[in-house]
Design an enzyme around this catalytic site. Structure first.
Site, PDB file in Angstrom:
ATOM      1  N   ASP A 187      38.292 -16.909 -23.996  1.00  0.00           N
ATOM      2  CA  ASP A 187      36.966 -17.113 -23.416  1.00  0.00           C
ATOM      3  C   ASP A 187      36.006 -17.617 -24.494  1.00  0.00           C
ATOM      4  O   ASP A 187      35.342 -18.643 -24.344  1.00  0.00           O
ATOM      5  CB  ASP A 187      36.460 -15.786 -22.820  1.00  0.00           C
ATOM      6  CG  ASP A 187      35.150 -15.952 -22.064  1.00  0.00           C
ATOM      7  OD1 ASP A 187      34.665 -17.081 -21.947  1.00  0.00           O
ATOM      8  OD2 ASP A 187      34.597 -14.948 -21.584  1.00  0.00           O
ATOM      9  N   ASP A 213      39.631 -10.644 -14.347  1.00  0.00           N
ATOM     10  CA  ASP A 213      39.742 -10.212 -15.746  1.00  0.00           C
ATOM     11  C   ASP A 213      38.965  -8.904 -15.939  1.00  0.00           C
ATOM     12  O   ASP A 213      37.783  -8.816 -15.567  1.00  0.00           O
ATOM     13  CB  ASP A 213      39.148 -11.334 -16.620  1.00  0.00           C
ATOM     14  CG  ASP A 213      39.364 -11.126 -18.094  1.00  0.00           C
ATOM     15  OD1 ASP A 213      40.367 -10.496 -18.469  1.00  0.00           O
ATOM     16  OD2 ASP A 213      38.521 -11.620 -18.883  1.00  0.00           O
TER      17      ASP A 213
END
Ligand code: G3H
Ligand code: 13P
Ligand code: ZN
Length: 315
Positions: A261, A82
């Protein structure tokens, strides 16, 4: 039933109007909670690792935990880097066995982003790894932001087509009003769905049919989780995420990957705070960490059912 790339995941997601959840991981409990939640609903998932998570846990632990989760659950999982900031980090992820990488050159000027992304795509494709890139800068949207100011950070549709043509990147993260973290909107939540539609239409016109778009900063910041954190000693004020209906709409359009997240962080913290407050005499980490794992798993199951629509995507 393996560690896979996102290619088939995105193809099916686009055709069937759902999105695959990309959940950030950095420890065993999160890996187990996400993959067990996905398994419970027969869904594929993406486990993603930021550079700081890579530093925190180490690539060997992360790959080892993900391999174990795949073996335990039997679901298809993509292991994704990411926001890879540079070629070196991309190379480390690929050498460590990641199946997908993001190169985030969105903070460079356009031509530099193109040149660096081309370099990453060539390296990754040679090794059978897929690449996500980003164009436009994520930012929060406030009611009083002038359209011009907002446009300056949003993804330009013509540029998106040019970028994909020149780089050969496999998926593109775009800016349409989402932002990272727990404080996404000061006023009413708003996403630029017209821009998303324009990008998809232009891509289709240029021969990129069903091209997968990625939405970063897509946590919904559940108010119950925030309230739970605050009830048990936290102080999180003014937090606001993307409403579920908006995420669902994006998933039914060209968005094939939705990144979360903050929601996991909030769930983990809420569960641990509650557990510690209610059992002040307990000091076995397995107690509060299993409470956290249970809450994260139920969050993931809720996402798959109510937001992503990826239930039964393993079929
Ligand atoms: O997009 C950012 C992710 O939430 C990762 O954050 O660098 O703190 O791990 P991090
Ligand atoms: P959130 O902060 O909304 O969870 O976004 C996470 C993300 O985009 C990771 O790349
Ligand atoms: Zn992101």
């Amino acid at each position: 039933m393996a560690l896979v790339t996102t290619t088939d995941m995105f193809k099916k997601a686009f055709e069937n109007k759902y999105a695959v959840g990309a959940f950030n991981i950095n420890n065993m409990e999160i890996v187990q909670a996400v993959t067990r939640g996905a398994k419970a609903l027969n869904s594929v998932c993406i486990l993603q690792v930021s550079k700081s998570a890579l530093n925190y846990a180490g690539p060997k632990y992360l790959k080892g935990m993900v391999d174990a989760a795949v073996a335990e659950t039997g679901i298809d999982v993509a292991l994704h880097l990411d926001h890879g900031p540079d070629f070196e980090t991309v190379k480390l992820a690929i050498e460590s066995g990641f199946t997908s990488v993001m190169f985030d050159g969105s903070h460079f000027d356009y031509e530099e982003n193109v040149a660096k992304t081309i370099e990453v795509v060539k390296y990754a494709h040679d090794k059978g790894v897929v690449v996500e890139a980003e164009l436009g800068k994520l930012a929060g949207v406030e009611d009083d932001v002038k359209v011009d100011a907002a446009n300056a950070t949003y993804t330009d549709p013509e540029q998106a087509v040019d970028f994909i043509q020149r780089t050969g990147v496999d998926s593109l993260a775009i800016a349409i009003g989402t932002s990272h973290g727990a404080y996404k909107f000061k006023g009413e939540p708003k996403l630029d769905f017209n821009r998303l539609e324009t990008i998809t239409n232009l891509l289709e016109k240029e021969g990129f049919k069903n091209y997968p778009i990625v939405l970063h900063g897509a946590s919904s910041v559940d108010e119950n989780c925030v309230a739970m954190c605050n009830k048990y000693g936290g102080s999180i004020n003014g937090a606001k995420g993307i409403p579920n209906e908006m995420l669902r709409k994006a998933a039914s359009m060209a968005v094939c990957k939705i990144n979360m997240d903050t929601d996991i962080r909030l769930a983990m913290t809420a569960a641990i705070r509650k557990s510690m407050a209610e059992k002040p005499d307990a000091f076995d980490p397995r107690g509060y960490l299993s409470d956290a794992r249970v809450l994260i798993q139920s969050l993931v199951e809720g996402k798959i059912k109510d937001v992503l629509g990826s239930e039964n995507s393993m079929n």
